[in-house]
Design an enzyme around this catalytic site. Sequence first.
Site, PDB file in Angstrom:
ATOM      1  N   LYS A  53       0.847  -1.207   0.000  1.00  0.00           N
ATOM      2  CA  LYS A  53       0.000   0.000   0.000  1.00  0.00           C
ATOM      3  C   LYS A  53       0.880   1.254   0.000  1.00  0.00           C
ATOM      4  O   LYS A  53       0.666   2.190  -0.766  1.00  0.00           O
ATOM      5  CB  LYS A  53      -0.898  -0.010   1.239  1.00  0.00           C
ATOM      6  CG  LYS A  53      -1.630   1.286   1.489  1.00  0.00           C
ATOM      7  CD  LYS A  53      -2.693   1.525   0.448  1.00  0.00           C
ATOM      8  CE  LYS A  53      -3.332   2.886   0.636  1.00  0.00           C
ATOM      9  NZ  LYS A  53      -4.354   3.168  -0.393  1.00  0.00           N
ATOM     10  N   CYS A  62      -3.380  10.784   1.940  1.00  0.00           N
ATOM     11  CA  CYS A  62      -2.817   9.496   1.524  1.00  0.00           C
ATOM     12  C   CYS A  62      -1.441   9.692   0.889  1.00  0.00           C
ATOM     13  O   CYS A  62      -0.421   9.332   1.458  1.00  0.00           O
ATOM     14  CB  CYS A  62      -3.748   8.819   0.524  1.00  0.00           C
ATOM     15  SG  CYS A  62      -5.458   8.909   1.004  1.00  0.00           S
TER      16      CYS A  62
HETATM   17  N1  SAJ Z   1      -1.815  15.130  -8.101  1.00  0.00           N
HETATM   18  C1  SAJ Z   1      -0.986  15.926  -8.890  1.00  0.00           C
HETATM   19  N2  SAJ Z   1      -0.645  15.485 -10.143  1.00  0.00           N
HETATM   20  C2  SAJ Z   1      -1.103  14.277 -10.619  1.00  0.00           C
HETATM   21  C3  SAJ Z   1      -1.939  13.478  -9.798  1.00  0.00           C
HETATM   22  C4  SAJ Z   1      -2.288  13.923  -8.548  1.00  0.00           C
HETATM   23  O1  SAJ Z   1      -0.569  17.027  -8.495  1.00  0.00           O
HETATM   24  O2  SAJ Z   1      -0.782  13.940 -11.763  1.00  0.00           O
HETATM   25  C5  SAJ Z   1      -2.175  15.598  -6.760  1.00  0.00           C
HETATM   26  C6  SAJ Z   1      -3.660  15.831  -6.617  1.00  0.00           C
HETATM   27  O3  SAJ Z   1      -3.995  17.140  -7.018  1.00  0.00           O
HETATM   28  C7  SAJ Z   1      -3.861  15.633  -5.116  1.00  0.00           C
HETATM   29  C8  SAJ Z   1      -2.825  14.578  -4.762  1.00  0.00           C
HETATM   30  O4  SAJ Z   1      -1.871  14.572  -5.819  1.00  0.00           O
HETATM   31  O5  SAJ Z   1      -3.564  16.828  -4.424  1.00  0.00           O
HETATM   32  C9  SAJ Z   1      -3.404  13.173  -4.608  1.00  0.00           C
HETATM   33  O6  SAJ Z   1      -4.265  12.959  -5.667  1.00  0.00           O
HETATM   34  P1  SAJ Z   1      -4.649  11.453  -6.176  1.00  0.00           P
HETATM   35  O7  SAJ Z   1      -5.209  11.618  -7.547  1.00  0.00           O
HETATM   36  O8  SAJ Z   1      -3.519  10.553  -5.981  1.00  0.00           O
HETATM   37  O9  SAJ Z   1      -5.868  11.035  -5.255  1.00  0.00           O
HETATM   38  P2  SAJ Z   1      -6.049  10.381  -3.812  1.00  0.00           P
HETATM   39  O10 SAJ Z   1      -4.984  10.778  -2.869  1.00  0.00           O
HETATM   40  O11 SAJ Z   1      -7.450  10.693  -3.465  1.00  0.00           O
HETATM   41  O12 SAJ Z   1      -5.980   8.767  -4.090  1.00  0.00           O
HETATM   42  C10 SAJ Z   1      -4.801   8.047  -3.986  1.00  0.00           C
HETATM   43  C11 SAJ Z   1      -4.923   6.853  -4.946  1.00  0.00           C
HETATM   44  N3  SAJ Z   1      -3.654   6.146  -4.989  1.00  0.00           N
HETATM   45  C12 SAJ Z   1      -3.085   5.925  -6.210  1.00  0.00           C
HETATM   46  O13 SAJ Z   1      -3.556   6.377  -7.238  1.00  0.00           O
HETATM   47  C13 SAJ Z   1      -1.831   5.105  -6.196  1.00  0.00           C
HETATM   48  C14 SAJ Z   1      -6.010   5.910  -4.454  1.00  0.00           C
HETATM   49  O14 SAJ Z   1      -6.060   4.748  -5.276  1.00  0.00           O
HETATM   50  C15 SAJ Z   1      -5.690   5.492  -3.028  1.00  0.00           C
HETATM   51  O15 SAJ Z   1      -6.642   4.556  -2.532  1.00  0.00           O
HETATM   52  C16 SAJ Z   1      -5.708   6.750  -2.167  1.00  0.00           C
HETATM   53  O16 SAJ Z   1      -4.643   7.609  -2.624  1.00  0.00           O
HETATM   54  C17 SAJ Z   1      -5.498   6.306  -0.729  1.00  0.00           C
HETATM   55  O17 SAJ Z   1      -6.542   6.329  -0.002  1.00  0.00           O
HETATM   56  O18 SAJ Z   1      -4.420   5.846  -0.396  1.00  0.00           O
END
Ligand code: SAJ
Length: 415
Positions: free
Chosen positions: A212, A266
């Site tokens: 994870k 996360c």
């Molecule tokens: N972000 C960027 N650039 C990107 C992608 C995301 O700046 O290209 C930023 C987003 O704006 C946000 C942060 O990163 O601030 C996290 O965004 P996220 O799209 O990763 O969304 P989370 O945190 O809601 O979900 C993640 C997911 N993990 C992965 O994609 C590996 C989700 O599957 C997990 O279950 C979740 O974390 C968790 O609960 O761990």
Amino acid sequence: MAFKKVSVVGLGYIGLPTAAVIASRGIEVIGIDVSQKAVETINQGKVHIVEPDLDMVVQAAVTMGKLRASMTPEPADAFMIAVPTPFKEGHQPDLSYIEAAAKAIAPVLEKGNLVILESTSPVGATEKLAAWLQEQRPDLHFPGASTAEPNMYVAHCPERVLPGRVLEELVSNDRIIGGMTNKCCEKATELYKTFVRGECISTNARTAEMAKLTENSFRDVNIAFANELSIICDKLKINVWELIALANRHPRVNILSPGPGVGGHCIAVDPWFIVDSAPEEARIIRTAREINDHKPEYVIDKVKAAADQFKRPVVACLGLAFKADIDDLRESPALDITCELAKANIGQILAVEPNIHELPAKLQGQGVELVNLQQALELANVLVVLVDHKPFKALHSNDINTKVVVDTRGLFSRQ
Ligand code: SAJ
């Protein structure tokens, strides 16, 4: 053995959907939470968190008498712990919620019960859980914590659902089953098979914990790479959005998107658990965290430079949520940036956040005004794109051609 009654401990973003989905399969579920408000809300068939369709599933499960919430643990065949695992000062993992949950359920555990830790945890946390339970109940034998043949089952089964798509992904995603023993894997798999359509893959508890953390650290490192590229491209006068779009045309290149920093509880948290376990070795993981945590400062400096071009700067911050099209402002760089800009007294600060109706506490009394997008376009001379919410994507370049724009999401700069 079929599971007649399951107890879900922690009714938050993961626990409540999990409880509702299991109950919808006809299994009696008792949800346990320390918040009386949450317990009362759920027992009315309502929800205290925002997640599409969750209210419908909870209402049905409660009405059918399959889901009930309480502040007091009860005996059950299986216990699923989904409590918060934040970090303390210095990014040290905080396992106090898991320890509290262990102490709460210990008195009602019976021989043959299955205890599952779902909370995202540092490597070794499941072993600690077994030890805490063993301490509380020397009459039972927990794997890895008692010299006698175990008569209890313990596993770590992390979730990987995407907020906003939880109910769908809870069922469709593959599930990692990290048992303390093979028998623990079998028992936990039997439980997850009642609702998981994806594959249930068995491994040991430590590998499941690390899997994870690895998933989210992989994403954090890749976001850091994109954020570092955005700063380099600023210096080299290159459009980073055009650059990434071109590079991603390579069949095996997939660079993520730069942003104003990494938010949520996360991606910005989990990598620190690996750094804490291996501080000397986790160098890329630590550096990625530092790059992503520095990005908000970089954005603030760019906004200050933009505001300096005006006698009366009016700065509109577009977006406060931690990511697009949700209302979750927890750990949001957009919120932090807006707050810092207000404190810096660089001019009048407007905030546009389509998913909320009032300013969050952090912004109240800071001279920040919550306005709608139209008002922001009329009043502001500096626009700061912080979140790529759908309504902002509908903006045309002629909406902004009289403004100075700091575009952290490439809304206007993508080719
Ligand atoms: N972000 C960027 N650039 C990107 C992608 C995301 O700046 O290209 C930023 C987003 O704006 C946000 C942060 O990163 O601030 C996290 O965004 P996220 O799209 O990763 O969304 P989370 O945190 O809601 O979900 C993640 C997911 N993990 C992965 O994609 C590996 C989700 O599957 C997990 O279950 C979740 O974390 C968790 O609960 O761990």
